[in-house]
Design a protein around this motif. Structure first.
Motif, PDB file in Angstrom:
ATOM      1  N   LYS A 103       0.667  -1.285  -0.149  1.00  0.00           N
ATOM      2  CA  LYS A 103       0.149  -0.103  -0.008  1.00  0.00           C
ATOM      3  C   LYS A 103       1.233   1.101   0.109  1.00  0.00           C
ATOM      4  O   LYS A 103       0.425   2.214  -0.950  1.00  0.00           O
ATOM      5  CB  LYS A 103      -0.379  -0.260   1.087  1.00  0.00           C
ATOM      6  N   LEU A 104       1.551   1.381   0.535  1.00  0.00           N
ATOM      7  CA  LEU A 104       3.045   2.666   0.752  1.00  0.00           C
ATOM      8  C   LEU A 104       3.478   2.397  -0.193  1.00  0.00           C
ATOM      9  O   LEU A 104       3.920   3.870  -0.697  1.00  0.00           O
ATOM     10  CB  LEU A 104       3.788   2.138   2.088  1.00  0.00           C
ATOM     11  N   ASN A 105       4.173   1.750  -1.207  1.00  0.00           N
ATOM     12  CA  ASN A 105       4.871   1.253  -2.040  1.00  0.00           C
ATOM     13  C   ASN A 105       4.085   2.394  -3.678  1.00  0.00           C
ATOM     14  O   ASN A 105       4.581   2.911  -4.180  1.00  0.00           O
ATOM     15  CB  ASN A 105       5.345   0.713  -2.551  1.00  0.00           C
ATOM     16  N   ASP A 106       2.651   1.939  -3.522  1.00  0.00           N
ATOM     17  CA  ASP A 106       1.519   2.569  -4.275  1.00  0.00           C
ATOM     18  C   ASP A 106       1.324   3.756  -4.079  1.00  0.00           C
ATOM     19  O   ASP A 106       1.184   4.542  -5.391  1.00  0.00           O
ATOM     20  CB  ASP A 106       0.437   1.497  -4.234  1.00  0.00           C
ATOM     21  N   GLU A 107       0.907   4.161  -3.039  1.00  0.00           N
ATOM     22  CA  GLU A 107       1.101   5.766  -2.767  1.00  0.00           C
ATOM     23  C   GLU A 107       2.580   7.007  -2.277  1.00  0.00           C
ATOM     24  O   GLU A 107       2.185   8.321  -3.183  1.00  0.00           O
ATOM     25  CB  GLU A 107       0.187   6.080  -1.446  1.00  0.00           C
ATOM     26  N   LEU A 108       3.759   5.864  -1.926  1.00  0.00           N
ATOM     27  CA  LEU A 108       4.702   6.992  -2.271  1.00  0.00           C
ATOM     28  C   LEU A 108       5.915   5.913  -2.154  1.00  0.00           C
ATOM     29  O   LEU A 108       6.033   4.932  -2.771  1.00  0.00           O
ATOM     30  CB  LEU A 108       4.647   6.811  -0.454  1.00  0.00           C
ATOM     31  N   SER A 109       7.060   6.961  -1.944  1.00  0.00           N
ATOM     32  CA  SER A 109       8.795   6.490  -2.863  1.00  0.00           C
ATOM     33  C   SER A 109       8.918   6.406  -1.912  1.00  0.00           C
ATOM     34  O   SER A 109      10.511   6.499  -2.101  1.00  0.00           O
ATOM     35  CB  SER A 109       8.825   7.461  -4.077  1.00  0.00           C
ATOM     36  N   LEU A 110       8.819   6.175  -0.865  1.00  0.00           N
ATOM     37  CA  LEU A 110       9.726   5.922   0.100  1.00  0.00           C
ATOM     38  C   LEU A 110      10.995   4.498   0.604  1.00  0.00           C
ATOM     39  O   LEU A 110      10.235   3.517  -0.431  1.00  0.00           O
ATOM     40  CB  LEU A 110       9.439   5.524   1.465  1.00  0.00           C
ATOM     41  N   ASN A 111      11.700   4.311   0.075  1.00  0.00           N
ATOM     42  CA  ASN A 111      12.835   3.620  -0.114  1.00  0.00           C
ATOM     43  C   ASN A 111      12.607   2.631   1.337  1.00  0.00           C
ATOM     44  O   ASN A 111      14.073   2.623   2.518  1.00  0.00           O
ATOM     45  CB  ASN A 111      14.635   4.117  -0.432  1.00  0.00           C
ATOM     46  N   ILE A 112      12.007   1.724   1.530  1.00  0.00           N
ATOM     47  CA  ILE A 112      12.104   1.592   2.896  1.00  0.00           C
ATOM     48  C   ILE A 112      12.277  -0.312   2.905  1.00  0.00           C
ATOM     49  O   ILE A 112      11.922  -1.266   1.947  1.00  0.00           O
ATOM     50  CB  ILE A 112      10.360   0.648   3.773  1.00  0.00           C
ATOM     51  N   GLU A 113      12.712  -0.881   3.549  1.00  0.00           N
ATOM     52  CA  GLU A 113      13.758  -2.378   3.863  1.00  0.00           C
ATOM     53  C   GLU A 113      13.461  -3.097   4.692  1.00  0.00           C
ATOM     54  O   GLU A 113      13.725  -2.506   5.901  1.00  0.00           O
ATOM     55  CB  GLU A 113      14.645  -2.511   3.496  1.00  0.00           C
ATOM     56  N   VAL A 114      12.747  -4.367   4.601  1.00  0.00           N
ATOM     57  CA  VAL A 114      11.769  -4.454   6.147  1.00  0.00           C
ATOM     58  C   VAL A 114      12.483  -6.559   6.082  1.00  0.00           C
ATOM     59  O   VAL A 114      12.847  -7.294   5.311  1.00  0.00           O
ATOM     60  CB  VAL A 114      10.566  -5.279   5.619  1.00  0.00           C
ATOM     61  N   VAL A 115      13.769  -6.565   6.931  1.00  0.00           N
ATOM     62  CA  VAL A 115      14.236  -7.459   7.814  1.00  0.00           C
ATOM     63  C   VAL A 115      13.761  -9.021   8.093  1.00  0.00           C
ATOM     64  O   VAL A 115      12.741  -8.264   9.347  1.00  0.00           O
ATOM     65  CB  VAL A 115      15.607  -7.554   7.761  1.00  0.00           C
ATOM     66  N   LEU A 116      13.283  -9.716   7.826  1.00  0.00           N
ATOM     67  CA  LEU A 116      12.759 -11.004   8.608  1.00  0.00           C
ATOM     68  C   LEU A 116      13.588 -12.120   9.099  1.00  0.00           C
ATOM     69  O   LEU A 116      13.496 -12.392   7.813  1.00  0.00           O
ATOM     70  CB  LEU A 116      11.356 -11.538   7.898  1.00  0.00           C
ATOM     71  N   ALA A 117      13.461 -11.857  10.287  1.00  0.00           N
ATOM     72  CA  ALA A 117      14.441 -13.041  10.706  1.00  0.00           C
ATOM     73  C   ALA A 117      13.317 -14.407  11.529  1.00  0.00           C
ATOM     74  O   ALA A 117      12.742 -14.320  12.003  1.00  0.00           O
ATOM     75  CB  ALA A 117      15.444 -12.586  11.998  1.00  0.00           C
ATOM     76  N   GLY A 118      13.630 -15.701  11.322  1.00  0.00           N
ATOM     77  CA  GLY A 118      13.028 -16.511  11.939  1.00  0.00           C
ATOM     78  C   GLY A 118      12.266 -17.586  10.625  1.00  0.00           C
ATOM     79  O   GLY A 118      12.503 -16.989   9.917  1.00  0.00           O
ATOM     80  N   ASN A 119      12.288 -19.012  11.008  1.00  0.00           N
ATOM     81  CA  ASN A 119      10.992 -19.491  10.059  1.00  0.00           C
ATOM     82  C   ASN A 119      10.196 -20.005  10.758  1.00  0.00           C
ATOM     83  O   ASN A 119      10.059 -19.403  12.007  1.00  0.00           O
ATOM     84  CB  ASN A 119      12.644 -21.038  10.585  1.00  0.00           C
TER      85      ASN A 119
END
Length: 365
Positions: free
Chosen positions: A220-236
């Motif tokens: 949703k955020l990418n469709d509305e704005l151009s913020l460069n966000i990276e989400v790091v997910l750790a776990g299984n």
């Protein structure tokens, strides 16, 4: 003073982490050991690291997917081991039992019946909801009322327990703690050299942890704005494959990093490689991962639920369930003071929490 902890370890969660951190925090005059009702290789590895004394009752692992029904069924087999545990207690001259979790509470109740001189503290690590069956609530209340002290790891959990059960002695709050390693050798704060905002979420991939909410919010955020966000997910976990597929479907591969399981020794450095913690879980008794991130100065984005209100205070942003995208944008706009977040989190250090339990132990003898 000799203390015997009893726990039925499932993996290495909040209860197991608390025990390792408490026992590793040595206090003069207190000698602690642990009875593991079941084997847990992860937990035993950590106990060996801190040279803790432990006893394993059953050479069987419960596993991460154990249900409460499975635990109740297996408890009938544990009844035969109560006398073995009581023998360990008597031979070791332990004066206080500290019980952790549902299975340990049942075992402790029976031990109290055959060894009335023993003093018992019970710590609840989850959020106990009232059963739809009155008889079960009455039995649980009777078990709790047989103990000398009752604690839980958050005020929210305490309030829930005291409301749901008919108790002579009420539960009190003693927060969970995080490892002492988080409280020294802080990384210096580095100003961003690029325009990438890195969010970290350390959690098992199960539905209640709400990884999907992060994916949908970022889309949703990418469709509305151009913020460069990276989400790091750790776990299984069982939801990992599904989340990866949805990330690909939404064309968000450049926004997500999947690390899989991360060694506990690497978590501190991982936290310090990120800018923010995102923690959308809604079924938490404490929120250990969020506190670990705050200990390194990371602001937390979480859902507006009682436990997150309790532990985060002003050190992040709390949003409603459908406002995670708004939260991602808002938390970037606010300037947080890393040093203030670190100072706030020191209340969750092992020394502070051990001090509170030590007072309870001494009050029983």
């Amino acid at each position: 003073m000799k203390i015997m902890h009893i726990i039925a370890p499932v993996s290495f969660g909040g209860g197991e982490s608390l025990l390792v951190n408490l026992i590793n925090e040595k206090v003069i005059g207190i000698d602690e050991s642990i009875v593991l009702l079941y084997k847990s290789e992860k937990f035993i590895f950590k106990l060996k690291e801190i040279r803790a004394r432990y006893y394993v009752i059953k050479d069987k692992e419960l596993g991460d997917n154990i249900t409460k029904k499975d635990i109740i069924k297996d408890l009938f087999l544990l009844f035969y081991d109560v006398f073995k545990i009581n023998k360990i207690i008597k031979n070791g001259q332990y004066k206080v039992l500290h019980l952790h979790g549902f299975s340990a509470s049942i075992v402790g109740y029976i031990i109290k019946k055959i060894n009335n001189s023993i003093k018992i503290i019970y710590t609840h690590h989850g959020i106990k909801q009232k059963s739809k069956f009155k008889i079960i609530n009455n039995i649980q209340s009777k078990i709790y009322n047989s103990f000398d002290e009752l604690t839980s790891v958050s005020q929210f959990s305490v309030d829930t327990l005291n409301k749901n059960f008919n108790l002579k002695k009420k539960f009190i709050k003693i927060h969970n703690c995080i490892a002492k390693d988080f409280f020294y050798d802080y990384k210096s704060f580095q100003k961003k050299k690029n325009n990438i905002y890195k969010f970290l979420y350390i959690a098992r991939f199960i539905k209640s942890k709400n990884h999907l909410d992060i994916v949908l919010a970022l889309k949703k955020l990418n469709d509305e704005l151009s913020l460069n966000i990276e989400v790091v997910l750790a776990g299984n976990g069982p939801e990992l494959k599904k989340i990866k597929a949805i990330v690909k479907e939404k064309e968000l591969e450049n926004n997500f990093v999947f690390l899989g399981s991360v060694n506990y020794s690497e978590i501190k450095d991982l936290i310090n490689s990120c800018d923010y913690c995102i923690f959308p879980s809604i079924h938490e008794a404490f929120g250990l991962g969020a506190v670990e991130c705050m200990s390194q100065g990371l602001p937390v984005l979480a859902y507006d639920i009682p436990i997150m209100n309790e532990i985060i205070k002003g050190n992040g942003i709390l949003v409603c369930k459908n406002e995670l995208a708004f939260g991602l944008k808002k938390i970037i706009e606010i300037e947080f003071k890393k040093s203030e977040i670190i100072d706030y989190t020191k209340q969750f250090s092992p020394s502070k929490i051990k001090e509170q339990y030590s007072l309870l132990y001494k009050g029983l003898i």
